[in-house]
Design a protein around this motif. Sequence first.
Motif, PDB file in Angstrom:
ATOM      1  N   UNK A 265      50.083  98.373  85.797  1.00 12.42           N
ATOM      2  CA  UNK A 265      51.085  97.415  86.263  1.00 12.42           C
ATOM      3  C   UNK A 265      50.421  96.272  87.034  1.00 12.42           C
ATOM      4  N   UNK A 266      49.434  96.597  87.863  1.00 10.81           N
ATOM      5  CA  UNK A 266      48.737  95.561  88.635  1.00 10.81           C
ATOM      6  C   UNK A 266      47.996  94.602  87.719  1.00 10.81           C
ATOM      7  N   UNK A 267      47.360  95.133  86.688  1.00  6.87           N
ATOM      8  CA  UNK A 267      46.650  94.265  85.743  1.00  6.87           C
ATOM      9  C   UNK A 267      47.614  93.388  84.952  1.00  6.87           C
ATOM     10  N   UNK A 358      41.555  95.358  88.031  1.00  5.21           N
ATOM     11  CA  UNK A 358      41.707  96.739  88.481  1.00  5.21           C
ATOM     12  C   UNK A 358      41.216  97.696  87.391  1.00  5.21           C
ATOM     13  N   UNK A 359      40.683  98.847  87.809  1.00  2.63           N
ATOM     14  CA  UNK A 359      40.129  99.802  86.846  1.00  2.63           C
ATOM     15  C   UNK A 359      41.037 101.019  86.701  1.00  2.63           C
ATOM     16  N   UNK A 360      41.263 101.395  85.476  1.00  2.67           N
ATOM     17  CA  UNK A 360      42.032 102.605  85.225  1.00  2.67           C
ATOM     18  C   UNK A 360      41.242 103.825  85.697  1.00  2.67           C
ATOM     19  N   UNK A 361      41.989 104.836  86.112  1.00  4.07           N
ATOM     20  CA  UNK A 361      41.362 106.040  86.632  1.00  4.07           C
ATOM     21  C   UNK A 361      41.184 106.024  88.130  1.00  4.07           C
ATOM     22  N   UNK A 362      41.551 104.902  88.785  1.00  6.22           N
ATOM     23  CA  UNK A 362      41.407 104.804  90.236  1.00  6.22           C
ATOM     24  C   UNK A 362      42.770 104.576  90.904  1.00  6.22           C
ATOM     25  N   UNK A 363      43.828 105.076  90.256  1.00 11.53           N
ATOM     26  CA  UNK A 363      45.171 104.913  90.802  1.00 11.53           C
ATOM     27  C   UNK A 363      45.249 105.495  92.212  1.00 11.53           C
TER      28      UNK A 363
END
Length: 732
Positions: A265-267, A358-363
């Motif tokens: 969502x942020x991306x 932002x990187x996925x996996x760092x929620x």
Amino acid sequence: MPAEKSPHSPPESHRPSGEVPYLSLSSRLKAGWYMLEIAVDLPCAKSVTKIHLDFVNTNTESMVYSLPIRSSRTAKRLIHVPALAHLHLEPLSTNGAFVLRTFRLTRVGQYFAHARIKTKLLNRHPLYYKRLFSAQEKNDVYTHLWEDYNAIFERSPKELISYEEWIERIEQPSIPSQYEQQQRIKEWASKPLFSIVTPTYNTPLPVLRACLDSVLAQSYPHWELCIADDASTNPAILDLLTYYANQDSRIRFVIREKNGHIVKASNTALELASGDFIVLLDHDDTLPSHALWTVAKALQAHPNAQIIYSDEDKLDLNGHRCEPFFKPDWSIDLLRSQNYISHLGVYRHELVKQVGGFREGFDGSQDYDLLLRCTARLNDAADILHIPHILYHWRMSNQSASVNADNKSYASESAQRALQEHANTMQTGAKVSVIANGLYRHHWPIPASEPLVSLLIPTRDKLELIESCVRSILDKTTYHHYEILILDNGSVNPETLQFFEAIQAGNSRVKVLRWDYPFNYSAINNFGSRQAKGELLGLINNDIEVISPNWLSEMVSHAIRPDVGCVGAKLFYADDSIQHAGVILGIGGVAGHSHKYFEHHRGGYFSQLRIVRNVSAVTGAVLLLRKSVFENVGGLDGGELKVAFNDVDLCLKVRDMGLVNVWTPFAELYHHESKSRGQDITPQQQKRAEHEVTVMVQRWGMHLYNDPYYNPNLTLTHEDYSLSVEPRMMNI
């Protein structure tokens, strides 16, 4: 404290019926100067203690001194007793029950009292030194300074300031009017566009409205709000976003077809951004109306800044502001320990693009991960700008991490991975572990071939201290490669000399070096450093006792880092209260110990007693650094700073080399403070102490009142990170 202990016992308690309770000393006070130190458990948050002097000579009018106090916290002040007198205390200004936790009444000499008055006034008014140390100082100047000193305590109920009072009295008057802000904007050469990135998902409507309204209320007009709704199941969210977008063309939003969680969502929101800077705003938080204006104003003076961050506070469940976090300037070790930068976070758009958003996996820790990857690309600390004003209100809720960190324990796991990747990228070799949710520790490597550490311990007799110190090091320290150099400053006690012979004969690590000159802490340690074989030097007081066996391993692991200068430890008094947790410049006029007297179990200001962080200075009672660094700055100043402040001066010289000083809570020791050298009770000793204050003020000047690791909104009167009524920040 340079002083002579008085024989007075704690006062006896009296409470006449219907009257305010008071306490009386059973003995009389002789004429002279005294330092009073008390801690009282109050039935309220704060009070003003009255100190009554009733003179034995009835022709002398009684005197009353004031001392503002907070419940359970230690407070102290000088009192002057002009003639033989009885002392009575009124801890409370009204009737009520209380518990006297600490009472110390210490007789001090005139030189010490005058020096204390000076440093207290310097604390309140940094520019006072021009008057205090003027060559034209008149003989009666202390009469006027004593009046100024007393006036501080008479006014000091203002020091006991709540956050609500601080907002009203300090913050609000510092904010320019809307008209003034608009006029200033016209003068600016640069008017950057801010892209506010906000992901939403099933946000409570009143909360979302408050968030959006706070953006619309911004006095700075050059912004765009980029919203990505993560497939909210509440259809009212779409209606609300549509309504606001129709009201202002600067608001744009996208409804995601499928819920993808916070990073996606942020991306998505980030894809809408076209501005010069990215501003991160959570969907349930708010901005004060001057937030973007203040950032734009700061950029006029710092046009090359890549990351800008501000102080922040929280909104409680009733929407009231609370828990302000007044942050330090850029501090790499603090960032490795917690995401102190957090909100308000502003990033140059190009930098965010370079790291891939932002990187996925760092929620849960996507902001922390983004920050770490961005800072890894910056070469100059000047690229990171701290604005010491509250520009973000973080809303607390029953589900948010700000209320219950357990609700986002997964965030700590993400943060640990982000920190570990950052450590790998920077090739530090450190391994990252989780202390608690939101708090992290870097375990820095030590080479298999351990560097030799030379521990320098000055002493003169005091067998019970030096023996306890040396044996605790030998018996408890798990680090293997060290030598102990006992620097004997003229011991004469036969038992002490016998111990020196025995300890050398029984342990090849220990060597006693004789130094038969008048006591000079700086000179004797400089002498010891020249005899030291170690790559690292450890300055150790003879009244130190080891608590944690890994203390030296922990300190070595930091001291061998190429970017680190001095390393300090967590020191305790014998009662397990904090004696040293890093040095704050400006407290007491020159420097003071952070979190002094805090209880052992307390976490400190935003957990700072639990994590490694950068400080401007650490105490020389336990200080580790590379011998090459010590020699490059010329060692300790044995000419002007023979006893006091030489450690602070050393740390500041090291800091000027471009190195950072580090304090770690994972090296724990007792410090039985000042038992070995004794107290400064003679006029010569007290004159020397006053001279050392003068040297530090003249040498370091306004640096003493601008500690980058201590926020200018915090007090220089206490060591407890309470709010200042005379903040050293500039108006917004």
